[in-house]
Design a protein around this motif. Structure first.
Motif, PDB file in Angstrom:
ATOM      1  N   TYR A 303       0.834  -1.203   0.000  1.00 55.52           N
ATOM      2  CA  TYR A 303       0.000   0.000   0.000  1.00 55.52           C
ATOM      3  C   TYR A 303       0.870   1.255   0.000  1.00 55.52           C
ATOM      4  CZ  TYR A 303      -3.300   3.513   1.793  1.00 55.52           C
ATOM      5  OH  TYR A 303      -4.062   4.647   1.974  1.00 55.52           O
ATOM      6  N   GLU A 304       1.857   1.266   0.875  1.00 57.98           N
ATOM      7  CA  GLU A 304       2.726   2.430   0.985  1.00 57.98           C
ATOM      8  C   GLU A 304       3.518   2.646  -0.300  1.00 57.98           C
ATOM      9  OE1 GLU A 304       5.989   4.292   4.131  1.00 57.98           O
ATOM     10  OE2 GLU A 304       4.704   2.618   4.708  1.00 57.98           O
ATOM     11  N   LEU A 307       1.238   4.150  -3.026  1.00 52.36           N
ATOM     12  CA  LEU A 307       0.985   5.576  -2.843  1.00 52.36           C
ATOM     13  C   LEU A 307       2.218   6.406  -3.198  1.00 52.36           C
ATOM     14  CD1 LEU A 307      -1.218   6.104   0.348  1.00 52.36           C
ATOM     15  CD2 LEU A 307      -1.892   5.855  -2.031  1.00 52.36           C
ATOM     16  N   LEU A 323      -5.616   6.391  -4.792  1.00 54.57           N
ATOM     17  CA  LEU A 323      -5.790   5.980  -3.394  1.00 54.57           C
ATOM     18  C   LEU A 323      -6.628   4.705  -3.313  1.00 54.57           C
ATOM     19  CD1 LEU A 323      -5.125   6.993  -0.522  1.00 54.57           C
ATOM     20  CD2 LEU A 323      -7.291   8.248  -0.573  1.00 54.57           C
ATOM     21  N   ILE A 327      -5.613   0.526  -2.100  1.00 55.81           N
ATOM     22  CA  ILE A 327      -6.204  -0.194  -0.974  1.00 55.81           C
ATOM     23  C   ILE A 327      -7.174  -1.301  -1.394  1.00 55.81           C
ATOM     24  CG2 ILE A 327      -8.214   1.312  -0.605  1.00 55.81           C
ATOM     25  CD1 ILE A 327      -7.646   1.101   2.418  1.00 55.81           C
ATOM     26  N   TRP A 404      -9.964   0.239   6.093  1.00 58.42           N
ATOM     27  CA  TRP A 404      -9.616   1.652   5.903  1.00 58.42           C
ATOM     28  C   TRP A 404      -9.187   2.266   7.233  1.00 58.42           C
ATOM     29  CZ3 TRP A 404     -10.051   4.490   1.232  1.00 58.42           C
ATOM     30  CH2 TRP A 404      -9.905   5.870   1.343  1.00 58.42           C
ATOM     31  N   GLN A 408      -5.592   4.051   7.961  1.00 54.68           N
ATOM     32  CA  GLN A 408      -5.649   5.514   8.024  1.00 54.68           C
ATOM     33  C   GLN A 408      -4.343   6.182   8.473  1.00 54.68           C
ATOM     34  OE1 GLN A 408      -9.199   6.184  10.339  1.00 54.68           O
ATOM     35  NE2 GLN A 408     -10.179   7.314   8.691  1.00 54.68           N
ATOM     36  N   MET A 411      -2.006   6.373   5.618  1.00 57.22           N
ATOM     37  CA  MET A 411      -2.535   7.278   4.605  1.00 57.22           C
ATOM     38  C   MET A 411      -2.342   8.735   5.019  1.00 57.22           C
ATOM     39  SD  MET A 411      -6.451   7.607   3.164  1.00 57.22           S
ATOM     40  CE  MET A 411      -7.086   8.366   4.661  1.00 57.22           C
ATOM     41  N   TYR A 412      -2.661   9.052   6.282  1.00 57.92           N
ATOM     42  CA  TYR A 412      -2.514  10.421   6.764  1.00 57.92           C
ATOM     43  C   TYR A 412      -1.058  10.881   6.670  1.00 57.92           C
ATOM     44  CZ  TYR A 412      -7.240  10.044   8.781  1.00 57.92           C
ATOM     45  OH  TYR A 412      -8.592   9.892   8.970  1.00 57.92           O
ATOM     46  N   LEU A 415      -0.038  11.388   2.842  1.00 59.21           N
ATOM     47  CA  LEU A 415      -0.756  12.375   2.039  1.00 59.21           C
ATOM     48  C   LEU A 415      -0.685  13.792   2.588  1.00 59.21           C
ATOM     49  CD1 LEU A 415      -3.964  10.450   0.910  1.00 59.21           C
ATOM     50  CD2 LEU A 415      -1.791  10.728  -0.271  1.00 59.21           C
ATOM     51  N   ASP A 432     -12.644  10.313   2.799  1.00 57.20           N
ATOM     52  CA  ASP A 432     -12.308   9.886   4.155  1.00 57.20           C
ATOM     53  C   ASP A 432     -13.453  10.207   5.121  1.00 57.20           C
ATOM     54  OD1 ASP A 432     -10.395   8.764   6.027  1.00 57.20           O
ATOM     55  OD2 ASP A 432     -10.117  10.795   6.793  1.00 57.20           O
TER      56      ASP A 432
END
Length: 589
Positions: A303-304, A307, A323, A327, A404, A408, A411-412, A415, A432
């Protein structure tokens, strides 16, 4: 210079001292380690409990719950810092402070959710432990009051307190949380009319709930409507029932099914309503069930990486697809891994990915694996509770929401401050926010309480989805599908979004009025650098004012979680300030 001016001059001002202000104060002195710098700080907090602030006020009722479990309260501890001449002591994380970390808790034990006041006690003690040493060293001043104006001066910032003195600092960190915004058209109309109607009462904010319970208009025969169907609505409903002497009896320890026993002091009925009538889904009951939705190391790394690769070409990103594409495969793998515990299907991973993508792109998308929006709200509530307790097959949307939630933080982190367009930032925040119906959901007990109140007749669900509302001589008149009810007391439980353009509190709104700063998006907060300093209009530079709170939403993704307050963002700000400290405009007081 006058003696008075000398006494009121500080190196840094921290406006607002809830969790963000506390974390910023801690980060400030941690950043002094290895230097001889010791800035003088002044903190402004309008409530009586610095560290806790209004949200975690110690005196709030027991009916106000957190929506994060003891297990999930991942607040970082404070590390001991040795400075020139004194030491800032360490302070444990919440789990060690509360004794949770010392317990041997089986994975099948029901998660405990602390009261908001309990977290407030932790935050207050944590603040007191650092404030005590800083006060002794004459490095800290605490002002209990509300700041309504700041003005830029040649050598820093002038800070004015309502009914109090003015103070001068080299820089200011705004650590303010929820700010009142302009009332929308519906609320404005009600507010203008309600004074003309005897016996009708309007509360435009849900907190403090004690105002509602103690209202002179709240008598046994009252009908109370609650606008909104989220976490605040649950707190209000609990305050009107359990807070009025009623009690919940647990009928089944495994499912947390409950029965409500009225006290006789409740309103005649409680009528919740929202635009779509969609309920929140609860957190899984325990660690064993929750772990079904946790990505493994390999999935999280994938995932990382996805992104990061997308962000390398940030200028070409025009939608949230990057995004979602990162995921969706992970969600599909986890849904398949749950096996017989999901709604039955024979779909491949790629087919599930397509459905996940479709639902995340289009909130109206329907599929048999997804809980239908056409289902009555009370049935959806019961179904989600059964999923959360392992008694019903998991739907794909429930799985999406909780995978999710666990992803999170990553993701936070990736991003925030990403070089993507303002419009795309807005779309990401909207997505979100939409998923918070799942990811920020309450404990199972809260929804079992709602179901018990529905069963007992204390909550009326006949008007949950966008009723017709008119005001007449009797107050509010609701009409939906042939059902009608007259409302005496209206409570707005929809919490204000962090839209800087709509904020009416004087401090942030004056920054916009003076055209010093501009919002990153018309529905978001102001633009900030990574060190939290606000950028000026046209990106011509910065002003000596940092935005650490919700009104930086947009530049920062994910500012509402309590754990985020104690993350890396206060550290970025503090290190930046210490580097600037001693330069022009930042001379020691």
């Amino acid at each position: 210079m006058k003696q008075e001016d000398m006494e009121n001059r500080y190196d840094i001002g921290i406006i607002g001292c809830g969790p963000r202000g506390l974390a910023s104060l801690e980060a400030l002195y941690a950043a002094c380690k290895g230097t001889k710098k010791k800035p003088r700080a002044i903190i402004f907090e309008s409530t009586e409990y610095p560290g806790a602030g209004p949200v975690y006020n110690l005196k709030q009722p027991k009916t106000n719950w957190l929506n994060v479990s003891e297990r999930g309260l991942a607040i970082l501890p404070r590390i001991e810092v040795e400075l020139s001449g004194f030491t800032v002591p360490s302070f444990p994380d919440f789990q060690n402070w509360s004794g949770y970390a010392e317990k041997e808790i089986p994975s099948t034990m029901v998660d405990a959710f602390p009261l908001r006041a309990e977290l407030g006690k932790y935050l207050t003690e944590r603040f007191d432990s650092i404030a005590e040493i800083l006060l002794k060293e004459n490095l800290l001043t605490i002002v209990q009051g509300e700041v309504d104006h700041i003005a830029l001066e040649d050598n820093g910032v002038r800070i004015e307190v309502i009914g109090g003195e003015a103070y001068r600092t080299g820089e200011v960190a705004l650590c303010i949380g929820h700010q009142p915004v302009k009332l929308d058209k519906q609320l404005t109309g009600w507010k203008n009319r309600v004074g003309e109607i005897d016996g009708s009462v309007l509360f435009t904010q849900p907190y403090p709930v004690s105002r509602i319970v103690e209202s002179t208009g709240l008598v046994k025969g009252s009908n109370v409507a609650i606008r909104g169907f989220g976490l605040a609505m649950i707190d209000v409903a609990r305050a009107l029932t359990e807070g009025n002497g009623g009690r919940f009896e647990i009928l089944n320890e495994n499912t947390r099914e409950m029965k409500y026993v009225p006290s006789g002091r409740e309103p005649r009925s409680i009528v919740p309503f929202s635009l779509n009538g969609l309920p929140m889904s609860p957190k899984p009951l325990n660690r064993k069930i929750d772990e079904l939705y946790v990505s493994d190391t390999k999935q999280l790394e994938a995932y990382e990486l996805a992104l990061k690769k997308s962000l390398e070409k940030a200028d070409k990103l025009v939608s949230t697809n990057f995004l979602i594409n990162a995921i969706a495969p992970i969600i599909a793998e986890i849904f398949i891994a749950i096996g017989d515990g999901t709604r039955p299907h024979d779909l491949s991973k790629s087919e599930l990915v397509e459905i996940i993508h479709s639902w995340l792109v289009d909130a109206e998308y329907e599929h048999k694996l997804i809980v239908s929006k056409k289902l009555p709200a009370s049935k959806s509530l019961k179904l989600f509770v059964q999923m959360a307790t392992g008694l019903a097959p998991v739907s794909l949307d429930y799985c999406i929401g909780h995978v999710w939630r666990h992803i999170q933080p990553t993701m936070y982190r990736l991003l925030s401050f990403a070089p993507i367009s303002d419009e795309l930032v807005g779309d990401i925040v909207l997505l979100d926010e939409r998923l918070k119906r799942y990811s920020y959901g309450p404990p199972v007990d809260s929804l079992q309480q709602l179901l018990a109140l529905i069963e007992s007749g204390n909550i009326n669900m006949n008007f949950i989805a966008d009723p017709q509302i008119e005001m007449n001589e009797n107050g509010w008149h609701f009409n939906l599908n042939g059902n009608t009810v007259d409302i005496d007391i209206m409570v707005n439980s929809v919490l204000d979004a962090p839209q800087i353009l709509n904020v009416v509190s004087p401090l942030p709104s004056r920054l916009l009025q003076k055209s010093l700063v501009e919002p990153i998006h018309d529905k978001l907060g102001v633009r900030t650098r990574k060190d939290a300093l606000m950028e000026t209009v046209g990106d011509t530079g910065t002003i000596p004012v940092a935005m650490m709170g919700r009104l930086a939403k947009g530049t920062l993704i994910g500012v509402d979680a309590i754990a985020e307050c104690f993350g890396e963002r206060p550290t970025f700000w503090a290190k930046g300030f210490i580097q600037r400290f001693g330069q022009v405009g930042h001379k020691p007081a």
